[in-house]
Write an enzyme that holds these catalytic residues in place. Structure first.
Site, PDB file in Angstrom:
ATOM      1  N   GLU A 162       0.830  -1.206   0.000  1.00 15.40           N
ATOM      2  CA  GLU A 162       0.000   0.000   0.000  1.00 15.40           C
ATOM      3  C   GLU A 162       0.863   1.254   0.000  1.00 15.40           C
ATOM      4  OE1 GLU A 162      -2.980  -0.203   3.073  1.00 15.40           O
ATOM      5  OE2 GLU A 162      -4.252  -1.455   1.827  1.00 15.40           O
ATOM      6  N   GLU A 319      -6.483  -7.451  -0.892  1.00 12.30           N
ATOM      7  CA  GLU A 319      -6.973  -7.468   0.486  1.00 12.30           C
ATOM      8  C   GLU A 319      -8.418  -7.004   0.532  1.00 12.30           C
ATOM      9  OE1 GLU A 319      -4.871  -4.998   3.251  1.00 12.30           O
ATOM     10  OE2 GLU A 319      -2.922  -5.473   2.418  1.00 12.30           O
TER      11      GLU A 319
HETATM   12  C1  GLA Z   1      -4.187  -2.373   4.914  1.00 11.79           C
HETATM   13  C2  GLA Z   1      -2.827  -3.022   5.037  1.00 11.79           C
HETATM   14  C3  GLA Z   1      -2.839  -4.277   5.832  1.00 11.79           C
HETATM   15  C4  GLA Z   1      -3.739  -4.121   7.030  1.00 11.79           C
HETATM   16  C5  GLA Z   1      -5.121  -3.756   6.568  1.00 11.79           C
HETATM   17  C6  GLA Z   1      -6.097  -3.654   7.709  1.00 11.79           C
HETATM   18  O1  GLA Z   1      -4.894  -2.784   3.834  1.00 11.79           O
HETATM   19  O2  GLA Z   1      -2.225  -3.265   3.804  1.00 11.79           O
HETATM   20  O3  GLA Z   1      -1.521  -4.535   6.239  1.00 11.79           O
HETATM   21  O4  GLA Z   1      -3.231  -3.101   7.832  1.00 11.79           O
HETATM   22  O5  GLA Z   1      -5.052  -2.493   5.964  1.00 11.79           O
HETATM   23  O6  GLA Z   1      -7.379  -3.266   7.277  1.00 11.79           O
END
Ligand code: GLA
Ligand code: GLA
Length: 681
Positions: A162, A319
């Site tokens: 991210e 995710e």
């Molecule tokens: C982000 C991060 C993950 C985790 C999620 C939790 O997407 O990439 O590592 O912290 O949020 O919602």
């Protein structure tokens, strides 16, 4: 590409890759003892998991000191996963620098606009432009790539994590230096920069590049073009960082695809993913539902926009959550059916992989109350049973893998430049919300059962019969030409308040608003009429406007007035207009009508384009339709948007998911998703 990723780990009987949907999660085995890993692989197999992302936050573990390396545990994890038939999307592990690095080199830490250092203790505490950080991170990337280049479990590379989630805006001296370099490349001369930034205003004329700074905390509003350029630069700096990691990965493993997880979701604005998409071998996205009245519309919107960013090609859902997150004021668990429905809406919009954060819920750390595939309660839980059921569903949907989005007849233009510029300070209102306006149009189209594609300016806009461009604030001359040509060649353009106002330098197009689109729309506006937060105005078609009004004068006798203001300062004036452009038209909506108002207005805007719903009458509104297509067929995803049972009559096709009643009706239970396959056309 994604559907055949897993072919490295398993092949069909004839040796060809078997296209299938990928299923899995972030997997953080370093949080658990060795015996749990064996159980993990066993449960992954039980759930139908075939891919996991490993190593995302493993820097401190694989490199415990500047010249110490510890890959043994990760070798073992990779081997175990491979033996279990599970592919690995291996992270470069650079997301969160270890304490030894930030202690030795505090100059890698980001600095906020008001000069505060972001200290270690959480994650992503690094400056995108720090040469010191880059040197250490790229050394790690090289070590990881070299170590695992030939590991049979490796199916893809996951750059960092991210990018920009917490560190997109860094105002440090490193950032200042890199910002100047970026500006030099953009403007070449200081004169050009002084002109673009309008530095005649407030005595801001620069006489030397070294005088230029990021828009740090200032006594009043910082220069708007400086702010806009800093946003462009910050997105670009992270993109450059992504490229730097990618180049090393491509050098060592030219055959392994590289991605990074984007964050196309509510609350994320800093990264221009339309500009990043070309840099990855496949687009990956993370999405979390933020509870609210349009939360599932927003999920569909984000998935749809991700598809637009990916050019309609399949993408990877890296995710989302099985149930609650841990970062909302109140973290709601998902209701029965929502785990599968949310996942399948992403698939409907082109996801060929469905992954969660994370595999096993942490017992410690800041995310211990974030849901996972294996919750604290263990495998004997409703969540794990739902996870396993979804794994089976994704197997039955294997024929969908590799198919692309079938273009809709309506496009919604989403543009980062306009998003960034329209919401800057020192404007007619601070209440404008670019993403919300776009989402409202999307919700209204869902309510009418009309399919629409979110697209960026890089898309072939001419393929859409109707193109909605909400708050298209930044309209450079060439975009004005493109839109004019679009309408003159038969397209039906719809735009809104605060569109066509400035050029790429954030300079106002003069002579009456909306300067860039004035002729095309056949209107002229002398003054904006933003509304106080609690104030609304009535239109004579029964809709209600909020946020904004305009003092519209119709300048072209051909321009039709579709609705007028009935109340407020603009009473009697045009509120919604449309100018015919030969076979096409150009419409203008001067106020925020909200979902209800847009739902009532839209049929009149769609009618001249001949666009109607593709759904049977009773399903329009309760059901969302998304279509993917490829050589294997045309796949109709039907999503029940409601908590009631909805019968869908008269849609032909083989039922891939769901069930028909004896009379052929497809009945969708609350929050259900059905998938029909029709022959390829
Ligand atoms: C982000 C991060 C993950 C985790 C999620 C939790 O997407 O990439 O590592 O912290 O949020 O919602
Ligand atoms: C003050 C300043 C002016 C201008 C106006 C705007 O009066 O002196 O330069 O900024 O505010 O309201």
């Amino acid at each position: 590409m994604i559907s055949t990723l897993l072919s490295r780990t398993r092949r069909g009987a004839d040796g060809d890759p078997v296209p299938r949907l990928a299923y899995g999660a972030d997997y953080n085995p370093e949080q658990w003892p060795r015996d749990v890993w064996e159980e993990d692989v066993r449960l992954m197999r039980e759930a139908g998991v075939n891919i996991v992302s490993v190593g995302i936050f493993s820097w401190a573990r694989v490199q415990p000191g500047a010249d110490q390396w510890d890959f043994g545990w990760l070798d073992e994890v990779m081997d175990l996963l491979h033996e279990g038939g599970i592919g690995v999307d291996l992270a470069t592990a650079t997301a969160s620098p270890p304490p030894w690095l930030s202690t030795a080199h505090p100059e890698i830490l980001p600095v906020t606009a008001d000069g505060e250092t972001l200290w270690p203790g959480a994650r992503q505490h690094w400056r995108p432009t720090s040469p010191v950080f880059r040197e250490h991170a790229l050394r790690l990337v090289r070590a990881m790539a070299t170590r695992y280049a030939d590991h049979p479990a490796l199916v893809a590379w996951h750059v960092s994590n991210e990018l920009g989630c917490h560190n997109v805006y860094d105002y440090s001296d490193d950032a200042a230096r890199a910002f100047r370099d970026w500006l030099r490349a953009r403007y070449t001369t200081l004169d050009a920069l002084n002109h673009a930034w309008g530095t005649a205003f407030w005595s801001q004329r620069y006489g030397d590049w070294e005088q230029i700074l990021p828009p740090r905390l200032a006594a009043s509003h910082p220069n708007p073009t400086q702010q806009l350029d800093f946003k462009r630069f910050s997105s670009h700096a992270l993109k450059e960082y992504l490229r730097a990691e990618r180049e090393i990965l491509r050098e060592i493993t030219p055959d392994v695809p590289v991605t990074t997880n984007f964050m196309v979701m509510g609350g994320t604005k800093g990264m221009d993913y339309a500009d990043w998409a070309e840099e990855v071998d496949f687009v990956a996205n993370d999405h979390y539902v933020v509870p609210g009245p349009q939360d599932r519309d927003e999920l569909s919107f984000s998935a749809n926009l991700t598809s637009g960013i990916a050019g309609g090609r399949p993408w990877f859902l890296m995710e989302h959550s099985t149930s609650a997150v841990n970062w909302q004021p109140v973290n709601l668990a998902k209701r029965p059916g929502e785990l599968a429905r949310d996942a399948l809406v992403h698939v409907a919009h082109g996801a060929d992989a469905v992954c969660f954060f994370q595999w096993r819920q942490s017992a410690a750390g800041a995310e211990k109350y974030h849901s996972a595939m294996v919750p604290h309660a263990g495998a004997d839980s409703d969540v794990f049973r739902a996870v396993t059921a979804l794994g089976a569903t994704l197997k039955t949907l294997a024929p969908v893998a590799g198919t692309e989005r079938e273009p809709a007849r309506v496009g919604i233009l989403y543009d980062w430049q306009s998003w960034w510029a329209s919401e800057q300070d020192s404007h007619p209102t601070s209440l404008l919300d670019y993403r919300q306006e776009a989402l409202d149009w999307y919700s209204a189209l869902l309510a009418l059962g009309v399919r629409a594609d979110l697209v960026t300016t890089r898309a072939d806009l001419g393929r859409y019969r109707v193109l909605i461009a909400p708050v298209l604030h930044v309209v450079p001359a060439d975009l004005a030409k493109t839109l004019t040509r679009y309408a003159e060649q038969g397209g039906h353009l719809v735009t809104t308040y605060f569109s066509g106002i400035v050029d790429e330098n954030d300079h106002v197009w003069l002579g009456g608003y909306p300067g860039a689109l004035r002729e095309l729309l056949g209107i002229r506006i002398e003054e904006f009429g933003p509304l106080p937060a609690a104030e609304t105005v009535e239109l004579d078609d029964g809709t209600t406007g909020a946020l904004w009004t305009d003092q519209v004068t119709v300048t072209d006798p051909e321009t039709q007035v579709l609705a007028r203001y009935r109340t407020g300062a603009q009473a009697g004036r045009a509120a919604v207009t449309r100018r015919p452009t030969g076979p096409g038209s150009a419409a203008y909506v001067s106020t925020r009508l909200g979902v209800e108002g847009l739902t009532s207005l839209l049929p009149r805007l769609l009618e001249p384009a001949g666009v109607t719903s593709e759904l049977p009458a009773d399903a329009r509104g309760p059901v969302e339709l998304a279509v993917r297509r490829g050589p294997a067929g045309r796949f109709l995803f039907l999503v029940n948007r409601t908590d009631a049972t909805v019968p869908v009559l008269g849609l032909a096709g083989e039922v891939l998911l769901g069930a028909r009643d004896a009379d052929g009706t497809l009945t969708l239970g609350p929050r259900d998703v059905a998938v029909l396959r029709q022959p390829a056309v």
